[in-house]
Each structure stands twice: as C-alpha cells, then as structure tokens.
Motif scaffolding. Structure first.
Motif, mmCIF file in Angstrom:
data_model
loop_
_atom_site.group_PDB
_atom_site.id
_atom_site.type_symbol
_atom_site.label_atom_id
_atom_site.label_comp_id
_atom_site.label_asym_id
_atom_site.label_seq_id
_atom_site.Cartn_x
_atom_site.Cartn_y
_atom_site.Cartn_z
ATOM 1 N N LEU A 1 0.974 -1.221 -0.079
ATOM 2 C CA LEU A 1 -0.037 -0.003 -0.013
ATOM 3 C C LEU A 1 0.911 1.269 -0.116
ATOM 4 O O LEU A 1 0.344 2.315 -0.307
ATOM 5 C CB LEU A 1 -0.938 -0.164 1.246
ATOM 6 N N LEU A 2 2.061 1.189 0.434
ATOM 7 C CA LEU A 2 2.954 2.283 0.661
ATOM 8 C C LEU A 2 3.094 3.277 -0.599
ATOM 9 O O LEU A 2 2.540 4.330 -0.861
ATOM 10 C CB LEU A 2 4.286 1.776 0.750
ATOM 11 N N PRO A 3 3.470 2.601 -1.751
ATOM 12 C CA PRO A 3 3.387 3.457 -2.978
ATOM 13 C C PRO A 3 2.247 3.818 -3.552
ATOM 14 O O PRO A 3 2.132 5.149 -4.056
ATOM 15 C CB PRO A 3 4.119 2.546 -4.159
ATOM 16 N N VAL A 4 1.083 3.059 -3.147
ATOM 17 C CA VAL A 4 -0.348 3.473 -3.396
ATOM 18 C C VAL A 4 -0.692 4.998 -2.969
ATOM 19 O O VAL A 4 -0.930 5.953 -3.489
ATOM 20 C CB VAL A 4 -1.132 2.639 -3.139
ATOM 21 N N PHE A 5 -0.288 4.913 -1.680
ATOM 22 C CA PHE A 5 -0.804 6.154 -0.640
ATOM 23 C C PHE A 5 0.262 7.167 -0.906
ATOM 24 O O PHE A 5 -0.050 8.429 -0.885
ATOM 25 C CB PHE A 5 -1.399 5.832 0.750
ATOM 26 N N GLN A 6 1.262 6.821 -1.094
ATOM 27 C CA GLN A 6 2.247 7.846 -1.442
ATOM 28 C C GLN A 6 2.230 8.503 -2.684
ATOM 29 O O GLN A 6 2.551 9.692 -2.722
ATOM 30 C CB GLN A 6 3.872 7.343 -1.057
ATOM 31 N N LEU A 7 1.997 7.889 -3.765
ATOM 32 C CA LEU A 7 1.923 8.534 -5.029
ATOM 33 C C LEU A 7 0.516 9.102 -5.080
ATOM 34 O O LEU A 7 0.056 10.105 -5.954
ATOM 35 C CB LEU A 7 2.073 7.537 -5.856
ATOM 36 N N LEU A 8 -0.867 8.534 -4.837
ATOM 37 C CA LEU A 8 -2.132 8.935 -5.205
ATOM 38 C C LEU A 8 -2.791 9.327 -3.816
ATOM 39 O O LEU A 8 -3.780 10.002 -4.076
ATOM 40 C CB LEU A 8 -2.929 7.858 -5.504
ATOM 41 N N GLY A 9 -2.297 9.392 -2.807
ATOM 42 C CA GLY A 9 -2.716 9.920 -1.532
ATOM 43 C C GLY A 9 -3.857 8.927 -0.831
ATOM 44 O O GLY A 9 -4.155 7.923 -1.397
#
Ligand code: C2G
Length: 447
Positions: free
Chosen positions: A304-312
């Motif tokens: 989930l890290l890249p999902v939330f860090q890139l898309l919020g």
C-alpha cells in the motif's frame, strides 16, 4: 601557484579536521576542499552522517582555511576534479594510506597523519545514544540486532522474544534477554515492536505510557480509532511513533517517489504492486493460525505504501477480494485490493499462500516505471517511454534490506523530535483503515 585538494565528510567538524585542513593548506598556496554529498556518503556505506551537506560546508568555510569548497558527488570524481582544477597535490588523512595511490598518475598524493583521539564517530556516539529494546518475533529481532551494529548512537539494551523456543542463545548476549516485556521497557529509551498485529495496540500503548519511543511493524493498529488514540498519546508525551516498513527508507524507493512527484512520467494514472511469499502453511497448526501474520498484515502495508504515497489516501472506493485458509481466524492466503480515485486507479496483490511476480508498475500519461521483483528491496528501477531511447535505469545501494536506514531515521527522529517525512501519518492511518475494512469485511468479496 601550487594548488592542493582534499576531501571529506567533515561531520561535526572537530580539531582533527581543522588540523588536517591546516596542514593541507600549508602544502601549497590554494586549497580546495571537497565535501561529500549525502548520497555519495550513503553509497560508500557512511549512513550515519549527522549534519546536512549545507551545515558541513558552512563549518568548513568558517575555518577560513578553504579557498574554495566543492561538493563530491560521485565515484571517480577525484580524477575529474584534479584535472579540471589543475591540482598539484592531493592530500588526505593517513587512515586512507594506499587507497589513493592511483591518483599519482594525475598529481602528487600526500597522506597526512590522522589526529589521534578525536573522531566524528565518537562525537556522534557521545551526543546521543538511544538504548533500544527489541520485542516480538525472534526472526525479526535477530535481523534488527544484526543491523543495529551499523547505526551510530544506537545500542541494543535488551531483547524480549515471544517465541522463546526459537531463541538462539549463542546469537544473543544473555544479559540482554528480558524476562518480560515490562522488564524490557525498564531498560530502554525506545522499543522496536514486532509482536502480532492484534497485540500492537496494547504493546505500543504500554511503551508510550512508560515514556518510550516506538518503532512498530506496520500496521501499527487494527482500527483507525486505536491508531488515533496512539498518535495523540505519542504527541501528548512528545514521543516518536514510527512505522517499520523497511522499503520506505531505502534510497531507490525515495528517489523514485521524488522523480514521480516531479512529473517524470506525466500524471500517475495507475499504481500496481504485488508482494507475495510462500510460507509453509502445510505444517501450521490450524488452531494457531490467528497468531500468524496473515497476508494483509504481512504484506499489505508494504504494497500500500506506493499507492498512498503517490495517489494519496483519498480514494473514492475500493473492493477487497480475499481467499481464506481460515475465515474465522481471518487468515487470507491471498488478497487483492482494487482502488478507484478521481483520476487514477491502483491495485495491490498480497499473498502468503500464493506466489506471483513481485513487481511494481506505475503507469503515467508520458511513460511508466518498472521495478522488478522483489520491488520491496528496491535498489534499481527503470523509467520507460514510448521512445525507448528515452528509457533510463537508476541504481542505488541498499544494504540490510533497508533496516539500517530505518534505524538511522528512527534515531535522528528521536534526536530532533521532528517526525520523519518517510512515512507520514496520513499514510500510516490510510494503511490502518484498509486493514480495519478487511477485518470488518467492508466491501470484501470472498473467493
Ligand atoms: N581526519 C584526521 N584526524 C581525525 C579525523 C579525520 O586527520 N581525527 C581527516 C581524515 O583522514 C580525512 C579528513 O579528516 O582526511 C576528513 O575526514 P572524514 O570527515 O572522516 O572524511 P572521510 O570519510 O575520511 O572522507 O573519498 C575520501 C573521502 O572523501 C574522505
């Protein structure tokens, strides 16, 4: 006019550095000092540098000994500099004797005696030694013990292992083994928690109440309410509460996020992350499945890290699809989550009973990112475009799976009292929200 050059990190500039600069200067008429950039230091294994490049440059300038200060950014730069600045003498401390003989082809190499009894390492250690306790699963405790050795200003003051049967006493100093978690907390300033996620709230709460900083395997809690309670408690007590997702602290991963925020592939339209590992579920005692890390907890936070860090964190909707080995104990062998944002989508696939290609693909309006498996141990990524001539590959060092960078960040965060920018609390909380929805079976389809 004789031109001299020397290089160094010059962290917490001390008497030894000043003496070296004085002697280097006296070898000629003009002294150039190359101060190492953060990335270059990390690449050569110096991960504990305390001061920023700017602070270190300022300190060197203040000595009044340098006629010119430059930044050393890459391997091989010394030859370039020597030629470019028309250098006659390269000077360096005697701890490097022999290492720079190859520069004799370009100029004279002089090794100057290192000043005894003073070093940045000692100064750093004096300033801040965080006594860290490790608690939870032995497999992780062991890794953190091994990695802590590389981190200055950190001492492992005690260990409390839950699965004591696994304990390899030879690998541990028996004095540091605590009888109970309470006993451990008495001996430390901070604790790394790797207990089962269902115990995180209780374990973190206890540590914070006793005034200890916490680094905890993600998810930090199983409900947003619990997460909020822990965050406010940490704030109130001015303690650090940090997620231990090692991927987040690696250089390649961080560079990648920055490049994408800078628009390198245009607008990000899709993030797709897969993390799986096959654990031997055949031998597991089914009555104890609830104590094992299921797929969503073991891999969800990382994926989930890249999902939330890139898309919020503000997606419009999500659907969770899981296959359970045991539904009552929430043991998912595989989970896929599909997110829909206003202008983007994302998906994660995680599994402990299913194997897949552990890659990360980020699609944008101008190009895409490809990170090969296992992307969570990223030391390399590629930006790819329609015109393949524009493709670029990026390489960065990653030592100790990222754990040592995580520990360095934890120590720095404790010291400065400023929460780290690596994983912001909105990201931590969004992760907890997903885990809570999984346990509440909100929008969860079982297959
Ligand atoms: N130094 C010294 N006496 C000390 C400590 C350091 O003479 N007690 C010297 C070192 O030998 C070096 C310079 O001060 O020449 C800077 O030291 P560091 O900041 O430790 O930098 P270092 O890692 O040695 O960097 O590629 C070579 C590096 O750029 C040199």
């Amino acid at each position: 006019m004789k031109r001299v050059i020397t290089y160094g990190t010059f962290d917490l500039l001390h008497f030894g550095h000043v003496r070296l600069l004085e002697r280097a200067k006296s070898l000629g008429d003009y002294l150039i000092v190359g101060v190492t950039a953060e990335d270059f230091d990390k690449a050569r294994g110096k991960i504990n540098v305390e001061q920023s490049l700017m602070e270190r440059i300022e300190a060197v300038k203040k000595t009044g000994l340098a006629d010119e200060v430059i930044v050393e950014e890459y391997e091989g730069q010394k030859i370039d500099d020597i030629q470019r600045y028309d250098i006659d003498i390269f000077a360096i401390g005697s701890d490097w004797v022999g290492k720079f003989d190859y520069l004799n082809e370009y100029c004279k190499v002089v090794y100057l005696d290192r000043t005894q009894g003073v070093s940045s390492t000692e100064l750093r250690a004096e300033r801040n030694t965080v006594r860290l306790g490790l608690m939870g699963r032995y497999s992780n405790v062991r890794k953190y013990m091994a990695e802590a050795v590389y981190v200055n200003g950190l001492e492992i003051a005690g260990v409390y292992v839950e699965d004591r049967d696994q304990l390899n006493l030879d690998a541990l100093n028996t004095e540091s083994i605590a009888e109970s978690y309470d006993d451990l907390l008495e001996k430390v300033d901070a604790v790394y928690i790797t207990s089962h996620p269902s115990h995180h709230f209780e374990d973190i709460h206890k540590a914070l109440m006793k005034g200890k900083h916490v680094l905890c395997e993600s998810p930090i809690a199983l409900t947003v309410k619990q997460y909020d309670d822990l965050s406010s408690l940490a704030n109130e007590k001015q303690l650090i509460l940090m997620d231990a997702i090692k991927t987040a602290y690696g250089m390649a991963y961080n560079r990648l996020v920055l490049l994408l925020k800078g628009g390198k592939i245009g607008k990000v339209v899709s993030v797709d992350a897969t993390c799986t590992s096959l654990s031997d579920l055949q031998q597991v005692d089914y009555t104890e499945l609830g104590n094992k890390w299921n797929s969503i907890c073991a891999w969800g936070p990382t994926a989930l890290l890249p999902v939330f860090q890139l898309l919020g964190p503000n997606y419009k909707s999500k659907v969770i699809t899981s296959s359970f080995l045991d539904k009552e104990q929430y043991f998912d062998v595989f989970t896929k989550i599909a997110f829909i944002y206003d202008h983007a989508v994302a998906s994660i696939k995680v599994g402990k009973g299913v194997k897949s290609e552990g890659e990360l693909i980020i699609s944008g309006t101008q190009g895409y990112v490809y990170v090969p498996a296992p992307w969570w141990k990223m030391d390399y990524f590629e930006l790819r475009y329609e015109d393949s001539n524009r493709n670029r590959r990026y390489f960065y060092p990653l030592d100790g799976e990222g754990i040592r960078y995580e520990l360095v960040t934890f120590v720095k965060t404790i010291e400065t009292g400023r929460s780290s920018h690596y994983i912001q609390s909105i990201t931590s909380k969004a992760i907890v929200q997903v885990v809570e929805d999984f346990y509440n079976r909100n929008n969860l389809i079982e297959i």
